[in-house]
Design a protein around this motif. Structure first.
Motif, mmCIF file in Angstrom:
data_model
loop_
_atom_site.group_PDB
_atom_site.id
_atom_site.type_symbol
_atom_site.label_atom_id
_atom_site.label_comp_id
_atom_site.label_asym_id
_atom_site.label_seq_id
_atom_site.Cartn_x
_atom_site.Cartn_y
_atom_site.Cartn_z
ATOM 1 N N PRO A 14 0.840 -1.213 0.000
ATOM 2 C CA PRO A 14 0.000 0.000 0.000
ATOM 3 C C PRO A 14 0.867 1.252 0.000
ATOM 4 C CG PRO A 14 -0.896 -1.607 1.521
ATOM 5 C CD PRO A 14 0.428 -2.157 1.064
ATOM 6 N N GLY A 15 0.452 2.218 -0.817
ATOM 7 C CA GLY A 15 1.220 3.441 -0.971
ATOM 8 C C GLY A 15 2.256 3.378 -2.066
ATOM 9 N N GLY A 16 2.465 2.206 -2.619
ATOM 10 C CA GLY A 16 3.465 2.030 -3.663
ATOM 11 C C GLY A 16 2.955 2.395 -5.045
ATOM 12 N N SER A 17 3.806 2.157 -6.036
ATOM 13 C CA SER A 17 3.488 2.526 -7.420
ATOM 14 C C SER A 17 3.767 1.364 -8.364
ATOM 15 C CB SER A 17 4.328 3.732 -7.855
ATOM 16 O OG SER A 17 4.062 4.870 -7.068
ATOM 17 N N LEU A 18 3.037 1.355 -9.456
ATOM 18 C CA LEU A 18 3.266 0.423 -10.559
ATOM 19 C C LEU A 18 2.953 1.144 -11.853
ATOM 20 C CD1 LEU A 18 1.642 -2.980 -9.465
ATOM 21 C CD2 LEU A 18 4.078 -2.550 -9.817
ATOM 22 N N TYR A 78 -0.168 3.516 -21.502
ATOM 23 C CA TYR A 78 0.436 3.307 -20.196
ATOM 24 C C TYR A 78 -0.543 3.713 -19.099
ATOM 25 C CZ TYR A 78 4.542 3.615 -23.216
ATOM 26 O OH TYR A 78 5.447 3.432 -24.240
ATOM 27 N N LEU A 79 -0.366 3.096 -17.938
ATOM 28 C CA LEU A 79 -1.124 3.506 -16.762
ATOM 29 C C LEU A 79 -0.148 3.590 -15.595
ATOM 30 C CD1 LEU A 79 -4.005 4.172 -15.726
ATOM 31 C CD2 LEU A 79 -4.100 1.807 -14.886
ATOM 32 N N GLN A 80 0.135 4.811 -15.174
ATOM 33 C CA GLN A 80 0.973 5.028 -14.004
ATOM 34 C C GLN A 80 0.075 5.061 -12.784
ATOM 35 O OE1 GLN A 80 4.426 5.328 -13.681
ATOM 36 N NE2 GLN A 80 3.975 5.288 -11.487
ATOM 37 N N MET A 81 0.317 4.151 -11.862
ATOM 38 C CA MET A 81 -0.527 4.028 -10.677
ATOM 39 C C MET A 81 0.303 4.359 -9.442
ATOM 40 S SD MET A 81 -2.609 0.539 -11.636
ATOM 41 C CE MET A 81 -1.147 -0.498 -11.563
ATOM 42 N N ASN A 82 -0.088 5.415 -8.762
ATOM 43 C CA ASN A 82 0.600 5.845 -7.548
ATOM 44 C C ASN A 82 -0.333 5.740 -6.348
ATOM 45 O OD1 ASN A 82 2.861 6.552 -9.134
ATOM 46 N ND2 ASN A 82 2.078 8.634 -9.447
ATOM 47 N N THR A 83 0.255 5.774 -5.173
ATOM 48 C CA THR A 83 -0.508 5.716 -3.924
ATOM 49 C C THR A 83 -1.533 4.581 -3.982
ATOM 50 O OG1 THR A 83 -0.347 8.150 -3.952
ATOM 51 C CG2 THR A 83 -1.605 7.170 -2.169
ATOM 52 N N LEU A 84 -1.059 3.415 -4.328
ATOM 53 C CA LEU A 84 -1.952 2.271 -4.496
ATOM 54 C C LEU A 84 -2.555 1.855 -3.164
ATOM 55 C CD1 LEU A 84 0.140 0.387 -7.138
ATOM 56 C CD2 LEU A 84 -2.290 0.914 -7.367
ATOM 57 N N LYS A 85 -3.794 1.380 -3.253
ATOM 58 C CA LYS A 85 -4.562 0.950 -2.090
ATOM 59 C C LYS A 85 -4.942 -0.517 -2.252
ATOM 60 C CE LYS A 85 -6.740 5.531 -1.820
ATOM 61 N NZ LYS A 85 -8.040 6.248 -1.817
ATOM 62 N N PRO A 86 -5.216 -1.211 -1.160
ATOM 63 C CA PRO A 86 -5.641 -2.614 -1.289
ATOM 64 C C PRO A 86 -6.863 -2.778 -2.193
ATOM 65 C CG PRO A 86 -5.047 -2.147 0.978
ATOM 66 C CD PRO A 86 -5.000 -0.832 0.248
ATOM 67 N N GLU A 87 -7.736 -1.804 -2.202
ATOM 68 C CA GLU A 87 -8.931 -1.901 -3.054
ATOM 69 C C GLU A 87 -8.622 -1.737 -4.541
ATOM 70 O OE1 GLU A 87 -8.503 0.067 -0.349
ATOM 71 O OE2 GLU A 87 -9.499 2.005 -0.609
ATOM 72 N N ASP A 88 -7.395 -1.418 -4.881
ATOM 73 C CA ASP A 88 -6.986 -1.382 -6.288
ATOM 74 C C ASP A 88 -6.613 -2.780 -6.796
ATOM 75 O OD1 ASP A 88 -5.297 1.678 -5.544
ATOM 76 O OD2 ASP A 88 -7.196 1.457 -6.608
ATOM 77 N N THR A 89 -6.578 -3.746 -5.910
ATOM 78 C CA THR A 89 -6.245 -5.116 -6.305
ATOM 79 C C THR A 89 -7.269 -5.643 -7.305
ATOM 80 O OG1 THR A 89 -5.134 -5.608 -4.219
ATOM 81 C CG2 THR A 89 -5.988 -7.481 -5.482
ATOM 82 N N ALA A 90 -6.787 -6.096 -8.449
ATOM 83 C CA ALA A 90 -7.662 -6.567 -9.520
ATOM 84 C C ALA A 90 -6.809 -7.058 -10.682
ATOM 85 C CB ALA A 90 -8.584 -5.445 -9.999
ATOM 86 N N VAL A 91 -7.483 -7.675 -11.638
ATOM 87 C CA VAL A 91 -6.851 -7.930 -12.929
ATOM 88 C C VAL A 91 -7.143 -6.713 -13.805
ATOM 89 C CG1 VAL A 91 -6.755 -9.398 -14.960
ATOM 90 C CG2 VAL A 91 -7.136 -10.413 -12.708
ATOM 91 N N TYR A 92 -6.092 -6.145 -14.365
ATOM 92 C CA TYR A 92 -6.215 -4.959 -15.195
ATOM 93 C C TYR A 92 -6.135 -5.352 -16.669
ATOM 94 C CZ TYR A 92 -5.948 -1.891 -11.171
ATOM 95 O OH TYR A 92 -6.221 -1.226 -9.989
ATOM 96 N N TYR A 93 -7.083 -4.839 -17.452
ATOM 97 C CA TYR A 93 -7.166 -5.141 -18.871
ATOM 98 C C TYR A 93 -7.058 -3.850 -19.681
ATOM 99 C CZ TYR A 93 -9.332 -9.520 -17.275
ATOM 100 O OH TYR A 93 -9.607 -10.712 -16.653
#
Length: 114
Positions: A14-18, A78-93
């Motif tokens: 949590p709080g990380g980036s991908l 591209y999708l830059q994802m910052n400040t990630l939260k547990p609720e962002d957990t998913a398969v991304y398409y």
């Protein structure tokens, strides 16, 4: 035939980036490119879209944290994802609207957990 290759998913705290990438191949013109996600037991939902001209649209849940961008010369989104939260957990398409219709990527897992 259009093929989409996604990359960049993984496990992050949590709080990380991908950063996700999706490259499209084929002799086509791509119009709208977008990212969607599907969490276990939930319907697939829109995350963000971007037009060929660069106009963007975001889900309220990711505004201010995620940034979508594209390289038209490389047919890549591209999708830059910052400040990630547990609720962002998913398969991304990724999804692209192109000359002959639409195409979906195979999906990449994003897991946000400590």
């Amino acid at each position: 035939q259009v093929q989409l290759v996604e990359s960049g998913g993984g496990l992050v705290q949590p709080g990380g980036s991908l950063r996700l990438s999706c490259a499209a191949s084929g002799s086509i013109t791509i119009y709208v490119m977008g990212w969607y996600r599907q969490a276990p037991g939930k319907q697939r939902e829109l995350v963000a879209t971007i037009t060929r001209a660069g106009l963007t649209n975001y889900a309220d849940s990711v505004k201010g944290r995620f940034t979508i961008s594209r390289d038209n010369a490389k047919n890549t989104v591209y999708l830059q994802m910052n400040t990630l939260k547990p609720e962002d957990t998913a398969v991304y398409y990724c999804k692209v609207d192109h000359t002959y219709g639409s195409a979906w990527g195979q999906g990449t897992q994003v897991t946000v957990s400590s």
